[in-house]
Design a protein around this motif. Structure first.
Motif, PDB file in Angstrom:
ATOM      1  N   ILE A  88       0.853  -1.198   0.019  1.00 38.05           N
ATOM      2  CA  ILE A  88       0.094   0.076   0.161  1.00 38.05           C
ATOM      3  C   ILE A  88       0.944   1.198   0.029  1.00 38.05           C
ATOM      4  CG2 ILE A  88      -1.812   1.280   1.161  1.00 38.05           C
ATOM      5  CD1 ILE A  88      -2.654  -1.384   2.324  1.00 38.05           C
ATOM      6  N   LEU A  89       0.447   2.263  -0.832  1.00 35.53           N
ATOM      7  CA  LEU A  89       1.299   3.614  -0.731  1.00 35.53           C
ATOM      8  C   LEU A  89       0.272   4.418  -0.486  1.00 35.53           C
ATOM      9  CD1 LEU A  89       3.526   5.571  -1.442  1.00 35.53           C
ATOM     10  CD2 LEU A  89       2.627   5.350  -3.959  1.00 35.53           C
ATOM     11  N   VAL A  90       0.431   5.304   0.523  1.00 40.30           N
ATOM     12  CA  VAL A  90      -0.519   6.367   1.036  1.00 40.30           C
ATOM     13  C   VAL A  90       0.271   7.784   0.564  1.00 40.30           C
ATOM     14  CG1 VAL A  90      -1.983   7.620   2.772  1.00 40.30           C
ATOM     15  CG2 VAL A  90      -1.491   5.201   2.633  1.00 40.30           C
ATOM     16  N   ASN A  91      -0.103   8.559  -0.616  1.00 46.00           N
ATOM     17  CA  ASN A  91       0.379   9.711  -0.847  1.00 46.00           C
ATOM     18  C   ASN A  91      -0.313  10.673  -0.132  1.00 46.00           C
ATOM     19  OD1 ASN A  91       2.416   9.087  -2.859  1.00 46.00           O
ATOM     20  ND2 ASN A  91       0.884   8.226  -4.265  1.00 46.00           N
ATOM     21  N   ASN A  92       0.479  11.018   1.201  1.00 44.47           N
ATOM     22  CA  ASN A  92      -0.226  11.997   2.187  1.00 44.47           C
ATOM     23  C   ASN A  92       0.505  13.281   2.055  1.00 44.47           C
ATOM     24  OD1 ASN A  92      -1.715  12.902   4.827  1.00 44.47           O
ATOM     25  ND2 ASN A  92       0.590  12.955   5.218  1.00 44.47           N
ATOM     26  N   ALA A  93       1.620  13.239   1.886  1.00 46.98           N
ATOM     27  CA  ALA A  93       2.355  14.687   2.023  1.00 46.98           C
ATOM     28  C   ALA A  93       2.051  15.788   0.975  1.00 46.98           C
ATOM     29  CB  ALA A  93       3.880  14.610   1.500  1.00 46.98           C
ATOM     30  N   GLY A  94       1.946  16.892   1.319  1.00 45.59           N
ATOM     31  CA  GLY A  94       1.513  18.114   0.672  1.00 45.59           C
ATOM     32  C   GLY A  94       1.288  19.504   1.496  1.00 45.59           C
ATOM     33  N   TYR A  95       1.189  20.591   0.935  1.00 41.03           N
ATOM     34  CA  TYR A  95       0.947  21.496   1.739  1.00 41.03           C
ATOM     35  C   TYR A  95       0.368  22.713   0.769  1.00 41.03           C
ATOM     36  CZ  TYR A  95       4.706  24.165  -0.736  1.00 41.03           C
ATOM     37  OH  TYR A  95       5.711  24.821  -1.500  1.00 41.03           O
ATOM     38  N   ALA A 122       5.805  10.750  -8.854  1.00 38.41           N
ATOM     39  CA  ALA A 122       7.186  10.010  -8.807  1.00 38.41           C
ATOM     40  C   ALA A 122       7.217   8.879  -7.895  1.00 38.41           C
ATOM     41  CB  ALA A 122       7.917  11.184  -8.410  1.00 38.41           C
ATOM     42  N   CYS A 123       6.361   9.082  -6.655  1.00 41.01           N
ATOM     43  CA  CYS A 123       6.392   7.945  -6.082  1.00 41.01           C
ATOM     44  C   CYS A 123       5.344   6.872  -6.201  1.00 41.01           C
ATOM     45  CB  CYS A 123       5.676   8.404  -4.460  1.00 41.01           C
ATOM     46  SG  CYS A 123       6.828   9.528  -3.410  1.00 41.01           S
ATOM     47  N   THR A 124       4.307   7.256  -6.831  1.00 36.18           N
ATOM     48  CA  THR A 124       3.562   6.361  -7.555  1.00 36.18           C
ATOM     49  C   THR A 124       4.124   5.578  -8.696  1.00 36.18           C
ATOM     50  OG1 THR A 124       1.777   7.892  -6.883  1.00 36.18           O
ATOM     51  CG2 THR A 124       1.041   6.027  -8.350  1.00 36.18           C
ATOM     52  N   THR A 125       4.929   5.991  -9.390  1.00 32.60           N
ATOM     53  CA  THR A 125       5.454   5.537 -10.734  1.00 32.60           C
ATOM     54  C   THR A 125       6.552   4.605 -10.293  1.00 32.60           C
ATOM     55  OG1 THR A 125       5.587   7.578 -11.815  1.00 32.60           O
ATOM     56  CG2 THR A 125       7.199   6.219 -12.473  1.00 32.60           C
ATOM     57  N   GLU A 126       7.025   4.641  -8.944  1.00 31.24           N
ATOM     58  CA  GLU A 126       7.963   3.656  -8.502  1.00 31.24           C
ATOM     59  C   GLU A 126       7.111   2.606  -7.952  1.00 31.24           C
ATOM     60  OE1 GLU A 126      11.320   3.968  -8.477  1.00 31.24           O
ATOM     61  OE2 GLU A 126      10.847   5.630  -9.605  1.00 31.24           O
ATOM     62  N   VAL A 127       5.842   2.515  -7.482  1.00 30.76           N
ATOM     63  CA  VAL A 127       5.260   1.335  -6.995  1.00 30.76           C
ATOM     64  C   VAL A 127       4.317   0.604  -8.012  1.00 30.76           C
ATOM     65  CG1 VAL A 127       5.080   2.380  -4.749  1.00 30.76           C
ATOM     66  CG2 VAL A 127       3.269   2.531  -6.273  1.00 30.76           C
ATOM     67  N   ILE A 128       4.210   1.437  -9.126  1.00 31.45           N
ATOM     68  CA  ILE A 128       3.420   0.662 -10.125  1.00 31.45           C
ATOM     69  C   ILE A 128       3.879  -0.484 -10.786  1.00 31.45           C
ATOM     70  CG2 ILE A 128       2.293   1.164 -12.443  1.00 31.45           C
ATOM     71  CD1 ILE A 128       1.918   3.944 -11.992  1.00 31.45           C
ATOM     72  N   LYS A 132       1.867  -4.025 -10.289  1.00 27.72           N
ATOM     73  CA  LYS A 132       1.146  -4.732 -11.355  1.00 27.72           C
ATOM     74  C   LYS A 132       1.539  -6.292 -11.574  1.00 27.72           C
ATOM     75  CE  LYS A 132       0.738  -2.718 -15.335  1.00 27.72           C
ATOM     76  NZ  LYS A 132       1.203  -1.592 -16.497  1.00 27.72           N
ATOM     77  N   GLU A 133       3.161  -6.349 -11.115  1.00 28.68           N
ATOM     78  CA  GLU A 133       3.734  -7.764 -11.140  1.00 28.68           C
ATOM     79  C   GLU A 133       3.215  -8.613 -10.355  1.00 28.68           C
ATOM     80  OE1 GLU A 133       8.205  -9.806 -10.992  1.00 28.68           O
ATOM     81  OE2 GLU A 133       7.770  -7.471 -10.723  1.00 28.68           O
ATOM     82  N   ARG A 134       2.827  -8.069  -8.995  1.00 29.93           N
ATOM     83  CA  ARG A 134       2.192  -9.018  -8.054  1.00 29.93           C
ATOM     84  C   ARG A 134       0.474  -9.107  -8.131  1.00 29.93           C
ATOM     85  NH1 ARG A 134       4.665  -6.712  -2.423  1.00 29.93           N
ATOM     86  NH2 ARG A 134       3.735  -8.458  -1.593  1.00 29.93           N
ATOM     87  N   ARG A 135       0.282  -8.232  -9.253  1.00 30.63           N
ATOM     88  CA  ARG A 135      -1.272  -8.234  -9.381  1.00 30.63           C
ATOM     89  C   ARG A 135      -2.137  -8.014  -7.821  1.00 30.63           C
ATOM     90  NH1 ARG A 135      -1.903  -9.267 -14.537  1.00 30.63           N
ATOM     91  NH2 ARG A 135      -4.420  -9.199 -14.252  1.00 30.63           N
ATOM     92  N   SER A 136      -1.543  -6.963  -7.239  1.00 28.56           N
ATOM     93  CA  SER A 136      -2.270  -6.824  -5.973  1.00 28.56           C
ATOM     94  C   SER A 136      -1.589  -5.454  -5.256  1.00 28.56           C
ATOM     95  CB  SER A 136      -1.989  -7.944  -4.873  1.00 28.56           C
ATOM     96  OG  SER A 136      -2.332  -7.523  -3.848  1.00 28.56           O
ATOM     97  N   GLY A 137      -2.234  -4.527  -4.710  1.00 28.73           N
ATOM     98  CA  GLY A 137      -1.767  -3.384  -4.202  1.00 28.73           C
ATOM     99  C   GLY A 137      -2.956  -2.555  -4.038  1.00 28.73           C
ATOM    100  N   HIS A 138      -2.620  -1.316  -3.337  1.00 32.19           N
ATOM    101  CA  HIS A 138      -3.478  -0.367  -3.037  1.00 32.19           C
ATOM    102  C   HIS A 138      -2.730   1.341  -2.946  1.00 32.19           C
ATOM    103  CE1 HIS A 138      -7.526   0.912  -1.021  1.00 32.19           C
ATOM    104  NE2 HIS A 138      -7.193   1.811  -2.162  1.00 32.19           N
ATOM    105  N   ILE A 139      -3.085   2.128  -4.008  1.00 35.22           N
ATOM    106  CA  ILE A 139      -2.409   3.473  -4.065  1.00 35.22           C
ATOM    107  C   ILE A 139      -3.639   4.206  -3.367  1.00 35.22           C
ATOM    108  CG2 ILE A 139      -1.706   5.294  -5.304  1.00 35.22           C
ATOM    109  CD1 ILE A 139      -0.557   2.907  -7.163  1.00 35.22           C
ATOM    110  N   ILE A 140      -3.385   5.072  -2.504  1.00 39.19           N
ATOM    111  CA  ILE A 140      -4.286   6.187  -1.772  1.00 39.19           C
ATOM    112  C   ILE A 140      -3.790   7.427  -1.895  1.00 39.19           C
ATOM    113  CG2 ILE A 140      -5.575   6.737   0.270  1.00 39.19           C
ATOM    114  CD1 ILE A 140      -5.205   3.696   1.251  1.00 39.19           C
ATOM    115  N   ASN A 141      -4.373   8.317  -2.606  1.00 40.57           N
ATOM    116  CA  ASN A 141      -3.898   9.571  -2.865  1.00 40.57           C
ATOM    117  C   ASN A 141      -4.766  10.822  -1.990  1.00 40.57           C
ATOM    118  OD1 ASN A 141      -1.966   8.755  -4.582  1.00 40.57           O
ATOM    119  ND2 ASN A 141      -3.200   8.949  -6.236  1.00 40.57           N
TER     120      ASN A 141
END
Length: 264
Positions: A88-95, A122-128, A132-141
């Motif tokens: 799981i990737l949680v893209n939380n940083a921001g201001y 950029a972070c999301t690009t690293e986990v895609i 995809k290879e594992r055919r599992s995951g969750h990206i939360i923006n």
């Protein structure tokens, strides 16, 4: 508790405080291993210690400045080497910085887009590829209600969150056939240090104080939705209703809401 998180690796950006810290604690309580990313090494270490002492979970704190996108690939390589995978990737940083359009400095404009949009992508690009290879995951923006309904003095900030929502909606369709979930989170104003930068004078917080969300409540909703097909999380409900009304009747909402919108 979210039983689906047991044994999962959850990467959280902006994890040294506020919403990111709350998400990390809840993930650890559900049996996940949080990977904490933020700029402040001291605060990261403190959060990791608190989670380790309270939940007896081995946290991985890594210093990462999302405005330095050239360093992000090596950060995620380190994460993969240490954990073996990212669930799981949680893209939380921001201001944000509240200022009228003609008064936003070039530095603030570039900074908000760099962290809120380019860093997130950029972070999301690293986990895609991994997901995809594992055919599992969750990206939360973590986007914002400001990405649905822009108001005065938030033109650039709203533009960054509009961009996050556009990216998220496209990403969701691209990854659907690979078993990877994509969720957009659109909270209203939250009780975090966000306003230390966005509203240093305190006028906005003073005007909307009774409507400000607690980070605990938002974090609970996010963690409960992890590893599910939840498309969006919108909070509070009444503010999201306003955003929906704006989509249908923009002119009317702008006229009726003008006085309230200028309370920043």
């Amino acid at each position: 508790m979210n039983e689906r998180l047991k044994g999962k690796t959850v990467v959280i950006t902006g994890a040294s405080g506020g919403l990111g810290e709350k998400i990390a604690h809840l993930c650890a309580a559900s049996g996940a291993r949080p990977v904490l990313l933020a700029r402040n090494q001291e605060k990261l270490a403190q959060v990791a210690r608190q989670i380790g002492d309270g939940q007896h979970v081995d946290c991985l704190p890594i210093v990462c400045d999302l405005s330095r996108q050239e360093e992000i690939p090596s950060v995620f390589q380190e994460i993969l080497q240490e954990t073996g995978g990212i669930d799981i990737l949680v893209n939380n940083a921001g201001y944000g910085v509240f200022a009228e359009a003609g008064e936003v400095s070039l530095a603030d404009l570039q900074g908000m887009f760099s962290v809120n949009v380019v860093g997130l992508i950029a972070c999301t690009t690293e986990v895609i590829p991994v997901m995809k290879e594992r055919r599992s995951g969750h990206i939360i923006n973590i986007a914002s209600q400001a990405g649905k309904l822009a108001t005065p003095k938030s033109s650039v900030y709203s533009a960054t969150k509009h961009a996050v929502l556009g990216y998220t909606n496209s990403l969701r369709m691209e990854l659907a056939d690979f078993g990877v979930f994509v969720t957009a989170v659109n909270p209203g104003p939250m009780a975090t240090n966000f306003f230390d930068i966005a509203d240093p004078g305190g006028s906005y917080v003073e005007n909307v104080g009774r409507f400000i969300l607690s980070t605990d409540k938002v974090a609970q909703k996010i963690v409960a939705a992890m590893m599910t097909r939840r498309r969006e999380i919108n909070m509070p409900g009444w503010m999201n209703a306003g955003s929906l009304a704006y989509t249908l009747f923009p002119g009317l909402v702008e006229r009726l809401g003008k006085k309230a919108f200028f309370k920043k």
